[in-house]
Design a protein around this motif. Structure first.
Motif, PDB file in Angstrom:
ATOM      1  N   THR B 191       0.864  -1.191   0.000  1.00  0.00           N
ATOM      2  CA  THR B 191       0.000   0.000   0.000  1.00  0.00           C
ATOM      3  C   THR B 191       0.902   1.245   0.000  1.00  0.00           C
ATOM      4  O   THR B 191       1.100   1.874   1.045  1.00  0.00           O
ATOM      5  CB  THR B 191      -0.924   0.012   1.233  1.00  0.00           C
ATOM      6  N   ARG B 237     -13.483   6.906   1.580  1.00  0.00           N
ATOM      7  CA  ARG B 237     -12.643   6.544   2.737  1.00  0.00           C
ATOM      8  C   ARG B 237     -13.132   5.226   3.350  1.00  0.00           C
ATOM      9  O   ARG B 237     -12.343   4.327   3.597  1.00  0.00           O
ATOM     10  CB  ARG B 237     -12.721   7.682   3.760  1.00  0.00           C
ATOM     11  N   TRP B 238     -14.446   5.139   3.555  1.00  0.00           N
ATOM     12  CA  TRP B 238     -15.058   3.947   4.154  1.00  0.00           C
ATOM     13  C   TRP B 238     -14.703   2.696   3.333  1.00  0.00           C
ATOM     14  O   TRP B 238     -14.308   1.666   3.867  1.00  0.00           O
ATOM     15  CB  TRP B 238     -16.569   4.150   4.202  1.00  0.00           C
ATOM     16  N   GLN B 241     -10.899   1.767   3.354  1.00  0.00           N
ATOM     17  CA  GLN B 241     -10.456   1.147   4.603  1.00  0.00           C
ATOM     18  C   GLN B 241     -10.801  -0.336   4.636  1.00  0.00           C
ATOM     19  O   GLN B 241     -10.114  -1.115   5.280  1.00  0.00           O
ATOM     20  CB  GLN B 241     -11.097   1.869   5.797  1.00  0.00           C
ATOM     21  N   ARG B 242     -11.815  -0.729   3.914  1.00  0.00           N
ATOM     22  CA  ARG B 242     -12.213  -2.129   3.919  1.00  0.00           C
ATOM     23  C   ARG B 242     -11.671  -2.917   2.732  1.00  0.00           C
ATOM     24  O   ARG B 242     -11.506  -4.125   2.794  1.00  0.00           O
ATOM     25  CB  ARG B 242     -13.743  -2.241   3.947  1.00  0.00           C
ATOM     26  N   ASN B 245      -6.968  -2.301   2.287  1.00  0.00           N
ATOM     27  CA  ASN B 245      -6.049  -2.623   3.377  1.00  0.00           C
ATOM     28  C   ASN B 245      -5.310  -1.389   3.901  1.00  0.00           C
ATOM     29  O   ASN B 245      -4.107  -1.405   4.125  1.00  0.00           O
ATOM     30  CB  ASN B 245      -5.036  -3.687   2.924  1.00  0.00           C
ATOM     31  N   VAL B 246      -6.032  -0.289   4.055  1.00  0.00           N
ATOM     32  CA  VAL B 246      -5.447   0.929   4.627  1.00  0.00           C
ATOM     33  C   VAL B 246      -6.306   1.336   5.821  1.00  0.00           C
ATOM     34  O   VAL B 246      -7.437   0.865   5.967  1.00  0.00           O
ATOM     35  CB  VAL B 246      -5.401   2.089   3.591  1.00  0.00           C
ATOM     36  N   SER B 247      -5.761   2.194   6.685  1.00  0.00           N
ATOM     37  CA  SER B 247      -6.543   2.569   7.868  1.00  0.00           C
ATOM     38  C   SER B 247      -6.716   4.087   7.963  1.00  0.00           C
ATOM     39  O   SER B 247      -7.698   4.627   7.457  1.00  0.00           O
ATOM     40  CB  SER B 247      -5.896   2.015   9.136  1.00  0.00           C
ATOM     41  N   LYS B 248      -5.748   4.794   8.610  1.00  0.00           N
ATOM     42  CA  LYS B 248      -5.947   6.227   8.802  1.00  0.00           C
ATOM     43  C   LYS B 248      -5.780   7.000   7.508  1.00  0.00           C
ATOM     44  O   LYS B 248      -6.569   7.871   7.173  1.00  0.00           O
ATOM     45  CB  LYS B 248      -4.953   6.745   9.848  1.00  0.00           C
ATOM     46  N   LYS B 249      -4.712   6.675   6.795  1.00  0.00           N
ATOM     47  CA  LYS B 249      -4.443   7.410   5.550  1.00  0.00           C
ATOM     48  C   LYS B 249      -5.238   6.775   4.412  1.00  0.00           C
ATOM     49  O   LYS B 249      -5.057   5.597   4.102  1.00  0.00           O
ATOM     50  CB  LYS B 249      -2.938   7.337   5.247  1.00  0.00           C
ATOM     51  N   THR B 250      -6.139   7.555   3.846  1.00  0.00           N
ATOM     52  CA  THR B 250      -6.977   7.003   2.766  1.00  0.00           C
ATOM     53  C   THR B 250      -6.907   7.837   1.490  1.00  0.00           C
ATOM     54  O   THR B 250      -7.678   7.613   0.563  1.00  0.00           O
ATOM     55  CB  THR B 250      -8.451   6.900   3.217  1.00  0.00           C
TER      56      THR B 250
END
Lengths: 92, 569
Positions: B191, B237-238, B241-242, B245-250
């Motif tokens: 990523t 963003r939602w 994240q799903r 495979n990323v979390s805070k940084k989208t």
């Protein structure tokens, strides 16, 4: 389609009137023959298709896709010259 | 000697439906975003990622060709696809399944490629491929899928490995693939922080003599992902994240240096060049200004369009106008509905209509050239009555802002709600019902004669069979308002009205025939055949006008004329 072959002034007036009537931007009564129709938006992509059909029907010329270029459609003057050349070729 | 297109990797863009030619069992019409872009109902535009892949691999000594099969089939209706694919020669073929409308055609074309090139590796990529990667392994013609928003490095590694003769095991990140009868999943850990670290070379993308019927336009993607979580969007963003495979940084940006390099490749064309800047809403002010300066200094661009999420501060608008004194700047805004509550539920709605109108006026005074406003059918709490109120509001906007300053457009989110988006994943919570969940169901749905069977969703407020009539009525009413306000000519409006009336008649006839006999009568099949062949000769755009099916950046540049000629019946 008109029966007689128009001269340059008649052609220019006819094209001018068409553009004033049909352009999607506001155009005053007479367009400067040197004014860039593409930059000013007087001719947009839809307008180009429509004026092509207008010239074909009104003047009885056949226009190839390749001829629908900036060189021929840039201004009222280039459009008039282009139409005249087509008419000349058709008459020859 | 047999002429071929030979490369280390050949990227193939498939039509949405294969084979779409000479069909008499469905009515091709306006669907989804097709209404907003210069393509036909078979979606012949390929993702920009193809061009990034080509440039990235070329910088690493690998030869990539892009074959736009969809475009070639449109331009040459008698093209023998089997024969053409026989002329392609590569150890790897890459296919995009980025947008869901390609789900049927892309997998079918993979089958044709595998038939002619059984030893070549067939790999897929794109957002939809990422979502359905595991399910795609069920198709024998698909060897692998590389997941993610940026697959440049993994794909480069795969092509290098195969060029060196490697077969079987691949240590390629993000790839799921077949090794004999086993499926190997390398995970999804790649990523990168920087998106597509390469510049696209636009210099040879347009023919020297450009027909004005197809004014040259190109696209720039400065970033991917999003900070917003609009429920219908699989790029949100939602969803990222799903799915990614990323979390805070989208949000993942390209380096400014690469954007600047890319701009230097913009060609000088005979006709005014337009640039559409995707996802500009995720750009900071300084980056926008730098970008605009570079575009303006290129000296070849007439106009540039930006997508904006909020009402950009007037101070920034002023900076934008000052940064590009020779370039017309247009802004695209997507309130989705005139109803602020609906707009808010879609993830927008950060401004009221009076606020937007005041802002538009101020922006026009500052020097922004014009605005495109996008409204969508298929949103929460949106009824047909609400859709038509949006059309009425659009008319009032055109009255207030004359001379093409504001161009509203409305279209239906049909036939699909994106897999991976919040409303697809949690439909009941948001008033949605999803009918097709897996890839195969979507593929089959695209071939159903009745258009409503293709739709993968409906809402509590609009049933499936309400969407197309609602969309046709809204589009037709708005088009007629546009004629009233001089946005389209009286002649054009006749074409639009007759086209929509005919589509309404055909889709209605199909529904009635199936309800009565469960089959289509021969006379209707003939009408459908005529309609489909006719509509495929249009590059759609917002107003239907016949345009050349060539000369656009995404049309085919790879297959030599002699090869095409040898493949025509």
């Amino acid at each position: 389609m008109s029966n007689t072959v128009p001269n340059a002034a008649q052609l220019q007036k006819s094209l001018n009137d068409y553009l004033v009537e049909n352009s999607s931007v506001s155009v005053s009564g007479t367009i400067d023959p040197e004014e860039n129709l593409l930059d000013t938006g007087i001719l947009d992509s839809l307008g180009i298709a429509e004026i092509t059909e207008f010239m074909e029907k009104e003047f009885g010329v056949e226009i190839d896709e390749e001829e629908i270029s900036a060189k021929n459609y840039r201004s009222l003057k280039t459009l008039t010259d282009f139409c005249l050349a087509k008419l000349g070729r058709a008459a020859a | 000697m047999k002429s071929t297109v030979k490369a280390d990797l050949i990227l193939v863009h498939a039509p949405a439906i294969f084979d779409f030619r000479n069909r008499d069992d469905m009515a091709l019409g306006w669907y989804s975003s097709q209404e907003s872009s210069n393509v036909t109902p078979i979606f012949e535009m390929y993702p920009l990622g193809f061009l990034s892949i080509k440039s990235y691999l070329a910088e690493r000594g690998l030869h990539v060709e892009i074959v736009n099969l969809a475009s070639l089939m449109l331009k040459h209706p008698t093209l023998d696809v089997d024969k053409l694919i026989g002329h392609l020669d590569a150890p790897i073929f890459g296919i995009d399944l980025h947008w869901l409308p390609h789900c049927q055609g892309s997998v079918e074309v993979a089958g044709v490629l595998k038939k002619h090139h059984p030893d070549s590796f067939v790999v897929f990529g794109g957002i939809v491929s990422t979502y359905y990667a595991k399910e795609m392994m069920q198709y024998p013609q698909i060897d692998g899928v590389i997941r993610g928003y940026d697959t440049l490095e993994p794909l480069c590694q795969l092509v290098s490995d195969i060029k060196k003769g490697q077969r079987g095991k691949f240590d390629v990140p993000n790839m799921i693939y077949k090794d004999d009868e086993f499926i190997v999943d390398n995970g999804h850990a790649y990523t990168p922080d920087i998106l597509n670290d390469v510049a696209i070379d636009w210099s040879k993308m347009f023919p020297k003599t450009q027909s004005l019927l197809n004014l040259p336009n190109l696209m720039v993607l400065p970033n991917t992902g999003c900070q917003q979580s609009c429920g219908w969007c699989s790029g949100s963003r939602w969803a990222y994240q799903r799915m990614m495979n990323v979390s805070k940084k989208t949000v993942f940006h390209r380096r400014s240096e690469q954007l600047a390099r890319e701009i230097t490749t913009f060609p000088k064309t005979e006709s005014p060049l337009s640039v559409y800047t995707l996802q500009a809403y995720s750009e900071s002010g300084p980056r926008l200004i730098d970008y605009l300066k570079a575009v303006d200094e290129s000296g070849v661009v007439k106009s540039v369009s930006f997508e904006q999420f909020r009402l950009t501060k007037p101070s920034l608008l002023r900076e934008m106008v000052n940064a590009a004194p020779n370039t017309d700047i247009y802004i695209n805004l997507s309130p989705q509905s005139h109803d602020v509550e609906i707009s808010r539920l879609t993830g927008r709605g950060t401004y009221t209509n009076p606020e937007m109108e005041d802002w538009i006026q101020e922006a026009l005074d500052i020097g922004i050239k014009g605005f495109y406003l996008w409204y969508t059918i298929g949103m929460p709490q949106q009824t047909h009555a609400s859709v038509m109120e949006t059309v009425e509001y659009s008319a009032r906007l055109m009255e207030r802002f004359p001379d093409d300053k504001v161009i509203p457009t409305i279209f239906g989110m049909i036939p699909f709600l994106d897999p991976g988006c919040q409303w697809f994943e949690e439909p009941e919570k948001h008033g949605y019902k999803v009918f097709h969940r897996d890839l195969q169901s979507h593929r089959e749905s695209l071939l159903k004669p009745m258009w409503k069977d293709a739709m993968n969703y409906e809402t509590k407020w609009m049933a499936r069979d309400e969407f197309l009539p609602s969309m046709y009525e809204a589009m037709q009413t708005l088009a007629n308002y546009k004629a009233d306000f001089g946005r389209v000519t009286k002649k054009s409006i006749k074409i639009v009205n007759s086209r929509i009336d005919h589509l309404r008649y055909l889709t209605g006839s199909i529904d009635r025939a199936y309800a009565k006999d469960g089959a289509l009568p021969a006379s209707l099949r003939r009408e459908l055949l005529d309609h489909n062949n006719d509509i495929l000769s249009y590059a759609a755009d917002v107003v239907l006008v016949k345009k050349p099916l060539e000369g656009r950046w995404y049309d085919d540049h790879a297959v030599p004329k002699d090869v095409i000629q040898s493949c025509l019946h």
